[in-house]
Design an enzyme around this catalytic site. Structure first.
Site, PDB file in Angstrom:
ATOM      1  N   ASN A 234       0.937  -1.127  -0.027  1.00 34.40           N
ATOM      2  CA  ASN A 234      -0.049  -0.224  -0.001  1.00 34.40           C
ATOM      3  C   ASN A 234       0.895   1.393   0.090  1.00 34.40           C
ATOM      4  O   ASN A 234       1.985   1.124  -0.018  1.00 34.40           O
ATOM      5  CB  ASN A 234      -0.909  -0.136   1.186  1.00 34.40           C
TER       6      ASN A 234
ATOM      7  N   ILE B 194      -2.143  -7.259  14.110  1.00 41.92           N
ATOM      8  CA  ILE B 194      -1.147  -7.031  15.224  1.00 41.92           C
ATOM      9  C   ILE B 194      -1.633  -6.602  16.344  1.00 41.92           C
ATOM     10  O   ILE B 194      -1.695  -6.892  17.686  1.00 41.92           O
ATOM     11  CB  ILE B 194       0.047  -6.542  14.506  1.00 41.92           C
TER      12      ILE B 194
HETATM   13  O1  C5P Z   1      -8.101  -2.582  10.694  1.00 42.60           O
HETATM   14  P1  C5P Z   1      -7.472  -1.632  10.175  1.00 42.60           P
HETATM   15  O2  C5P Z   1      -6.330  -1.934   9.098  1.00 42.60           O
HETATM   16  O3  C5P Z   1      -7.998  -0.298   9.648  1.00 42.60           O
HETATM   17  O4  C5P Z   1      -6.760  -1.008  11.506  1.00 42.60           O
HETATM   18  C1  C5P Z   1      -5.760  -0.149  11.718  1.00 42.60           C
HETATM   19  C2  C5P Z   1      -5.054  -0.339  12.980  1.00 42.60           C
HETATM   20  O5  C5P Z   1      -4.699  -1.630  13.128  1.00 42.60           O
HETATM   21  C3  C5P Z   1      -3.634   0.309  12.790  1.00 42.60           C
HETATM   22  O6  C5P Z   1      -3.231   0.845  14.081  1.00 42.60           O
HETATM   23  C4  C5P Z   1      -2.877  -0.732  12.459  1.00 42.60           C
HETATM   24  O7  C5P Z   1      -1.533  -0.539  12.357  1.00 42.60           O
HETATM   25  C5  C5P Z   1      -3.310  -2.089  12.983  1.00 42.60           C
HETATM   26  N1  C5P Z   1      -3.431  -3.109  12.224  1.00 42.60           N
HETATM   27  C6  C5P Z   1      -2.404  -4.160  12.792  1.00 42.60           C
HETATM   28  N2  C5P Z   1      -2.449  -5.433  11.877  1.00 42.60           N
HETATM   29  C7  C5P Z   1      -3.217  -5.647  11.113  1.00 42.60           C
HETATM   30  C8  C5P Z   1      -4.201  -4.614  10.561  1.00 42.60           C
HETATM   31  C9  C5P Z   1      -4.023  -3.298  11.218  1.00 42.60           C
HETATM   32  O8  C5P Z   1      -1.642  -4.056  13.732  1.00 42.60           O
HETATM   33  N3  C5P Z   1      -3.135  -6.649  10.410  1.00 42.60           N
END
Ligand code: C5P
Length: 404
Positions: free
Chosen positions: A213, A312
């Site tokens: 991305n 994560i």
């Molecule tokens: O669900 P989304 O990707 O929108 O969530 C964003 C938040 O979750 C951010 O803080 C991002 O770093 C974290 N995140 C994560 N692991 C993922 C997806 C998002 O830590 N697989």
């Protein structure tokens, strides 16, 4: 915010080849909006001329305590009184030894001794041969100088002018500036262990293609920088980005979401605050192939069998450490619309006390951003500003929440 703007420094140069870096340092300080009064030891004038330093600082340089230009003939008093700090760069082994004993046989040492110790901090950037640096006498002197209240910056390792390789080089000008910025930043995160994820992840499809991305990592790196300046011990787990590691920050480079997950979870128990700025790819392909996928002759398209990446942030918030209140978690949300509504929902879904939302397409790759902070009591907008400035505000917000 430029922490060094409108600050006044006395820049002291002592004898050493690193004097050539002091010219660049002086220029960089002026560029940051600081003013600089240069004072040189006789030894320093053997390496670089006062003319050079005068041209760069825009002020006449002082070398001798007998210089009659000051009306009261007390340059050693007058010069330090308006300074926000005295910066000695480079500080030779001899000058360090001299400071330690409170000797005052030239203008620079006299001025350091005569400075009001409570109001004018002294910051020292040592520079010397590796054996001189390692010598117990120097190490003893440095420790005593610290105990006496001086701020001693690290030395760098590497090639030395004498041809030897080792510790003792003066830090680069930008690193010294970073040390100064930290010096002028309130230590609101002193001793806290910060774990930060940043940048995009890259999910390989084959050896040449992948899913990723547009995250540049700039926001996460700025937060890491701000946390270090505020006194934190910072570990930054970063995806593939074209950014230099912030000074003082420990960086772990990863590629995929799974690697970022592994590196992050391994450090949860030794962290006090977790800030998830990374744009982790939501999906990866179930199995990557070892060779490049070729275009089919019949033009049929390859099928990508996607699986979800581990979340994560969610895993960290569910960890025993976070659940027991020992780890404070901050989530990010990059949206393209309906920011407030989506951010409030995401805060709940992720189970974080503080969620920071931004409009991704508006800020990807830029040095500026605007942030919406969402917590249990509502929302607060931080307007369009540099990512460094926003990070400083965010650091203060985090510090005030964890000290409650
Ligand atoms: O669900 P989304 O990707 O929108 O969530 C964003 C938040 O979750 C951010 O803080 C991002 O770093 C974290 N995140 C994560 N692991 C993922 C997806 C998002 O830590 N697989």
């Amino acid at each position: 915010m430029k922490q060094l703007k409108n600050k006044h420094f006395v820049l002291g140069l002592t004898g050493g080849i690193a004097c050539y870096k002091a010219a660049e340092l002086c220029r960089a300080l002026i560029k940051e909006g600081a003013s600089v009064q240069v004072v040189m030891s006789e030894g320093a004038t053997q390496f670089i001329t006062p003319v050079t330093m005068q041209a760069l600082s825009g002020r006449p340089v002082f070398v001798s305590q007998w210089d009659p230009r000051e009306g009261n003939n007390m340059a050693h008093i007058n010069l330090s009184r308006e300074a926000d700090a005295i910066l000695i760069a480079p500080a030779s082994a001899e000058f360090v030894a001299k400071l330690l004993h409170g000797r005052a046989d030239d203008l620079l040492s006299l001025m350091c001794l005569a400075r009001p110790i409570e109001q004018v901090p002294m910051i020292i950037a040592p520079a010397m041969n590796k054996e001189m640096w390692a010598n117990p006498a120097t190490q003893r002197n440095i420790e005593q100088l610290k105990a006496d209240g001086a701020f001693v910056l690290d030395v760098a390792a590497g090639d030395q002018a004498c041809g030897e390789v080792g510790d003792g080089r003066m830090l680069e000008p930008e690193q010294i500036l970073e040390g100064l910025r930290a010096h002028f930043t309130a230590k609101v995160l002193n001793g806290r262990r910060l774990l930060i994820t940043a940048g995009p992840t890259y999910e390989a499809i084959d050896p040449v293609r992948g899913i990723t991305n547009l995250s540049s990592g700039k926001m996460g790196f700025a937060i890491a920088r701000a946390c270090w300046r505020a006194g934190a011990d910072v570990t930054l787990i970063s995806g593939l980005v074209a950014l230099e590691t912030p000074f003082g920050v420990k960086r772990i480079s990863v590629t995929s979401g799974q690697q970022m997950y592994d590196e992050t979870l391994a450090r949860v128990d030794s962290s006090d605050v977790f800030v998830a700025t990374a744009a982790v790819a939501d999906w990866r392909v179930r199995t990557t192939v070892d060779q490049k996928i070729k275009k089919a002759r019949d033009k049929s398209l390859p099928k990508l069998d996607l699986v979800e990446n581990p979340d994560i942030l969610k895993s960290v918030t569910m960890s025993t450490r976070a659940q027991s209140g020992k780890l404070y978690c901050v989530g990010f949300a990059a949206e393209s619309e309906n920011l407030e509504q989506l951010a409030i929902a995401k805060r709940q879904a992720k189970g974080v006390p503080l969620l920071v939302a931004n409009l991704g397409p508006q800020t990807f790759g830029l040095d500026e951003n605007s942030l919406l902070l969402v917590d249990e009591s509502g929302t607060r907008q931080l307007g369009w500003a540099s990512k460094d400035d926003l990070s400083l505000e965010l650091v203060n917000e985090i510090a005030s929440r964890i000290s409650k």
